[in-house]
Structure formats: structure tokens, C-alpha cells
Write a protein that holds these residues in place. Structure first.
Motif, PDB file in Angstrom:
ATOM      1  N   ILE A  81      20.884   2.288  35.672  1.00 48.71           N
ATOM      2  CA  ILE A  81      20.724   3.541  36.410  1.00 48.71           C
ATOM      3  C   ILE A  81      19.544   4.346  35.867  1.00 48.71           C
ATOM      4  CG2 ILE A  81      23.133   3.697  37.144  1.00 48.71           C
ATOM      5  CD1 ILE A  81      23.550   5.737  34.839  1.00 48.71           C
ATOM      6  N   TYR A  82      18.991   3.922  34.723  1.00 50.56           N
ATOM      7  CA  TYR A  82      17.817   4.585  34.154  1.00 50.56           C
ATOM      8  C   TYR A  82      16.990   3.533  33.425  1.00 50.56           C
ATOM      9  CZ  TYR A  82      14.792   7.643  31.543  1.00 50.56           C
ATOM     10  OH  TYR A  82      13.677   8.246  31.024  1.00 50.56           O
ATOM     11  N   TRP A  83      15.677   3.568  33.618  1.00 54.42           N
ATOM     12  CA  TRP A  83      14.775   2.573  33.023  1.00 54.42           C
ATOM     13  C   TRP A  83      13.445   3.275  32.799  1.00 54.42           C
ATOM     14  CZ3 TRP A  83      16.114  -2.349  31.698  1.00 54.42           C
ATOM     15  CH2 TRP A  83      15.109  -3.289  31.487  1.00 54.42           C
ATOM     16  N   ASN A  84      13.102   3.573  31.540  1.00 55.23           N
ATOM     17  CA  ASN A  84      11.872   4.328  31.310  1.00 55.23           C
ATOM     18  C   ASN A  84      10.644   3.423  31.224  1.00 55.23           C
ATOM     19  OD1 ASN A  84      12.024   3.305  28.686  1.00 55.23           O
ATOM     20  ND2 ASN A  84      11.987   5.298  27.690  1.00 55.23           N
ATOM     21  N   LYS A  85       9.479   4.042  31.145  1.00 57.93           N
ATOM     22  CA  LYS A  85       8.208   3.317  31.126  1.00 57.93           C
ATOM     23  C   LYS A  85       8.131   2.362  29.946  1.00 57.93           C
ATOM     24  CE  LYS A  85       3.785   2.555  32.100  1.00 57.93           C
ATOM     25  NZ  LYS A  85       3.579   1.138  31.904  1.00 57.93           N
ATOM     26  N   SER A  86       8.635   2.772  28.795  1.00 55.41           N
ATOM     27  CA  SER A  86       8.622   1.881  27.627  1.00 55.41           C
ATOM     28  C   SER A  86       9.485   0.648  27.861  1.00 55.41           C
ATOM     29  CB  SER A  86       9.092   2.627  26.376  1.00 55.41           C
ATOM     30  OG  SER A  86       8.139   3.601  26.012  1.00 55.41           O
ATOM     31  N   SER A  87      10.557   0.778  28.632  1.00 58.67           N
ATOM     32  CA  SER A  87      11.371  -0.389  28.986  1.00 58.67           C
ATOM     33  C   SER A  87      10.559  -1.336  29.869  1.00 58.67           C
ATOM     34  CB  SER A  87      12.643   0.033  29.713  1.00 58.67           C
ATOM     35  OG  SER A  87      13.484   0.764  28.851  1.00 58.67           O
ATOM     36  N   GLU A  88       9.783  -0.768  30.781  1.00 61.15           N
ATOM     37  CA  GLU A  88       8.909  -1.611  31.608  1.00 61.15           C
ATOM     38  C   GLU A  88       7.949  -2.401  30.723  1.00 61.15           C
ATOM     39  OE1 GLU A  88       6.811   0.812  34.432  1.00 61.15           O
ATOM     40  OE2 GLU A  88       8.560   0.994  35.744  1.00 61.15           O
ATOM     41  N   ASP A  89       7.325  -1.703  29.770  1.00 59.83           N
ATOM     42  CA  ASP A  89       6.358  -2.343  28.888  1.00 59.83           C
ATOM     43  C   ASP A  89       7.019  -3.398  27.998  1.00 59.83           C
ATOM     44  OD1 ASP A  89       4.492  -0.606  29.979  1.00 59.83           O
ATOM     45  OD2 ASP A  89       4.561   0.782  28.279  1.00 59.83           O
ATOM     46  N   MET A  90       8.199  -3.087  27.480  1.00 64.24           N
ATOM     47  CA  MET A  90       8.866  -3.988  26.540  1.00 64.24           C
ATOM     48  C   MET A  90       9.451  -5.220  27.223  1.00 64.24           C
ATOM     49  SD  MET A  90      11.839  -3.181  23.749  1.00 64.24           S
ATOM     50  CE  MET A  90      10.714  -2.205  22.778  1.00 64.24           C
ATOM     51  N   TYR A  91      10.118  -5.029  28.340  1.00 66.59           N
ATOM     52  CA  TYR A  91      10.843  -6.129  28.975  1.00 66.59           C
ATOM     53  C   TYR A  91      10.102  -6.784  30.134  1.00 66.59           C
ATOM     54  CZ  TYR A  91      14.722  -4.482  26.182  1.00 66.59           C
ATOM     55  OH  TYR A  91      15.515  -4.112  25.135  1.00 66.59           O
ATOM     56  N   GLY A  92       9.065  -6.123  30.653  1.00 71.10           N
ATOM     57  CA  GLY A  92       8.278  -6.716  31.718  1.00 71.10           C
ATOM     58  C   GLY A  92       8.816  -6.500  33.116  1.00 71.10           C
ATOM     59  N   PHE A  93       9.922  -5.807  33.246  1.00 70.02           N
ATOM     60  CA  PHE A  93      10.482  -5.492  34.563  1.00 70.02           C
ATOM     61  C   PHE A  93      10.072  -4.081  34.937  1.00 70.02           C
ATOM     62  CE2 PHE A  93      13.537  -8.547  32.814  1.00 70.02           C
ATOM     63  CZ  PHE A  93      13.606  -9.458  33.856  1.00 70.02           C
ATOM     64  N   ARG A  94       9.513  -3.915  36.124  1.00 64.31           N
ATOM     65  CA  ARG A  94       9.213  -2.577  36.602  1.00 64.31           C
ATOM     66  C   ARG A  94      10.526  -1.857  36.904  1.00 64.31           C
ATOM     67  NH1 ARG A  94       5.833  -5.136  40.756  1.00 64.31           N
ATOM     68  NH2 ARG A  94       7.391  -4.138  42.043  1.00 64.31           N
ATOM     69  N   GLU A  95      10.459  -0.555  36.923  1.00 65.04           N
ATOM     70  CA  GLU A  95      11.643   0.254  37.197  1.00 65.04           C
ATOM     71  C   GLU A  95      12.311  -0.169  38.503  1.00 65.04           C
ATOM     72  OE1 GLU A  95      12.380   4.966  37.309  1.00 65.04           O
ATOM     73  OE2 GLU A  95      10.904   4.205  38.740  1.00 65.04           O
ATOM     74  N   CYS A  96      11.512  -0.385  39.544  1.00 65.51           N
ATOM     75  CA  CYS A  96      12.084  -0.739  40.848  1.00 65.51           C
ATOM     76  C   CYS A  96      12.762  -2.109  40.816  1.00 65.51           C
ATOM     77  CB  CYS A  96      11.020  -0.695  41.939  1.00 65.51           C
ATOM     78  SG  CYS A  96       9.652  -1.841  41.716  1.00 65.51           S
ATOM     79  N   GLU A  97      12.376  -2.979  39.889  1.00 64.51           N
ATOM     80  CA  GLU A  97      13.031  -4.278  39.737  1.00 64.51           C
ATOM     81  C   GLU A  97      14.332  -4.160  38.950  1.00 64.51           C
ATOM     82  OE1 GLU A  97       9.785  -7.663  39.205  1.00 64.51           O
ATOM     83  OE2 GLU A  97       9.426  -5.968  37.846  1.00 64.51           O
ATOM     84  N   ALA A  98      14.377  -3.217  38.020  1.00 60.22           N
ATOM     85  CA  ALA A  98      15.523  -3.086  37.116  1.00 60.22           C
ATOM     86  C   ALA A  98      16.673  -2.273  37.711  1.00 60.22           C
ATOM     87  CB  ALA A  98      15.082  -2.457  35.796  1.00 60.22           C
ATOM     88  N   LEU A  99      16.358  -1.208  38.428  1.00 52.50           N
ATOM     89  CA  LEU A  99      17.407  -0.317  38.936  1.00 52.50           C
ATOM     90  C   LEU A  99      18.407  -1.081  39.802  1.00 52.50           C
ATOM     91  CD1 LEU A  99      15.425   2.907  39.854  1.00 52.50           C
ATOM     92  CD2 LEU A  99      16.898   2.521  37.869  1.00 52.50           C
ATOM     93  N   GLY A 100      19.688  -0.887  39.508  1.00 51.81           N
ATOM     94  CA  GLY A 100      20.757  -1.528  40.259  1.00 51.81           C
ATOM     95  C   GLY A 100      21.124  -2.916  39.754  1.00 51.81           C
ATOM     96  N   GLN A 101      20.283  -3.500  38.901  1.00 54.21           N
ATOM     97  CA  GLN A 101      20.577  -4.829  38.351  1.00 54.21           C
ATOM     98  C   GLN A 101      21.535  -4.705  37.179  1.00 54.21           C
ATOM     99  OE1 GLN A 101      19.394  -7.682  39.788  1.00 54.21           O
ATOM    100  NE2 GLN A 101      18.658  -6.223  41.309  1.00 54.21           N
ATOM    101  N   LYS A 102      22.256  -5.763  36.890  1.00 51.26           N
ATOM    102  CA  LYS A 102      23.168  -5.755  35.745  1.00 51.26           C
ATOM    103  C   LYS A 102      22.411  -6.059  34.462  1.00 51.26           C
ATOM    104  CE  LYS A 102      27.600  -6.285  37.748  1.00 51.26           C
ATOM    105  NZ  LYS A 102      28.938  -6.727  37.477  1.00 51.26           N
ATOM    106  N   LEU A 103      22.806  -5.358  33.412  1.00 49.06           N
ATOM    107  CA  LEU A 103      22.225  -5.533  32.083  1.00 49.06           C
ATOM    108  C   LEU A 103      22.115  -7.004  31.713  1.00 49.06           C
ATOM    109  CD1 LEU A 103      21.698  -4.648  29.042  1.00 49.06           C
ATOM    110  CD2 LEU A 103      24.175  -4.520  28.851  1.00 49.06           C
ATOM    111  N   GLU A 104      23.201  -7.741  31.898  1.00 50.28           N
ATOM    112  CA  GLU A 104      23.233  -9.141  31.474  1.00 50.28           C
ATOM    113  C   GLU A 104      22.328 -10.040  32.316  1.00 50.28           C
ATOM    114  OE1 GLU A 104      27.042  -8.579  33.987  1.00 50.28           O
ATOM    115  OE2 GLU A 104      25.956  -7.403  32.485  1.00 50.28           O
TER     116      GLU A 104
END
Length: 116
Positions: free
Chosen positions: A44-67
Motif C-alpha cells: 500500500i506504500y512504496w517509496n522512491k528508495s524502494s524503487e531504486d533498491m528492488y527495481g520495481f516502480r511504484e505502479c508495479e508494486a502497489l497492490g502486489q503481495k510482499l511475497e
């Protein structure tokens, strides 16, 4: 979700001023990866540093399951179990040095989880 988008959403109105200040603070941290998940482990929240670290843009991560995003296959069942115990019984997930997934490859990192 970016802070600006979050502020425009109905969820933002549900939080008090302390939570809003906290969201503003974590959104401004340039090199600290912060994610938020609901009780079903959906992002439900994904900051810019998460994008940089994990390679997923916010729009790709939101709504997806952690696992499904950052947890390696061999860790999924344990992470789900620990998360459920955290939700059901308040058992904190201990700080760990984990090898997590990125969009491409993997990443070894130290993590600390906080239930808000």
C-alpha cells in the motif's frame, strides 16, 4: 504510493496529524527503502528508495503481495506464517539480514519491520 498521490487519496484523510507527519518524513528519506503492507501483505506504500533498491516502480508494486515481489521462493511460507502471527498475536518479526529478490537478481540486506 508517492506521498503526493497518497495525500490525494481517501486513505490520507483517515490518518491523524502524527501519521501524516510520519508519512512525509519517510517519503523524504533519500536512501531508506520503506514499504507499507496491509494485513493481507499487499503493498500500500512504496517509496522512491524502494524503487531504486528492488527495481520495481511504484505502479508495479502497489497492490502486489510482499511475497510475490521481494521474498525468495524458499522463504515465502515462513514469511507468510510470521506475518500472520504478527497480525494475530502481535509477535514482532525479528530484525534480520536477508537475501531478498529484486526485479532482476537478488539483494542481501538488513531489514526491520514495524507494525503500525
Amino acid at each position: 504510493m508517492s506521498l503526493q498521490k497518497y495525500q490525494e487519496s481517501p486513505l490520507f484523510e483517515q490518518h491523524g496529524s502524527a501519521e501524516r507527519r510520519f508519512l512525509q518524513l519517510i517519503s523524504a528519506l533519500p536512501k531508506v527503502s520503506v514499504q507499507g503492507y496491509d494485513k493481507y501483505r499487499r503493498v500500500i506504500y512504496w517509496n522512491k528508495s524502494s524503487e531504486d533498491m528492488y527495481g520495481f516502480r511504484e505502479c508495479e508494486a502497489l497492490g502486489q503481495k510482499l511475497e510475490d515481489l521481494i521474498i525468495p521462493s524458499f522463504m515465502k511460507s515462513e514469511v507468510i506464517k510470521l506475518h500472520q502471527r504478527w497480525i494475530d498475536y502481535g509477535e514482532e518479526i525479528l530484525q534480520t539480514n536477508s537475501c531478498l529478490k529484486r526485479k532482476v537478481a537478488s539483494l542481501s540486506m538488513f531489514s526491520h519491520l514495524t507494525l503500525c
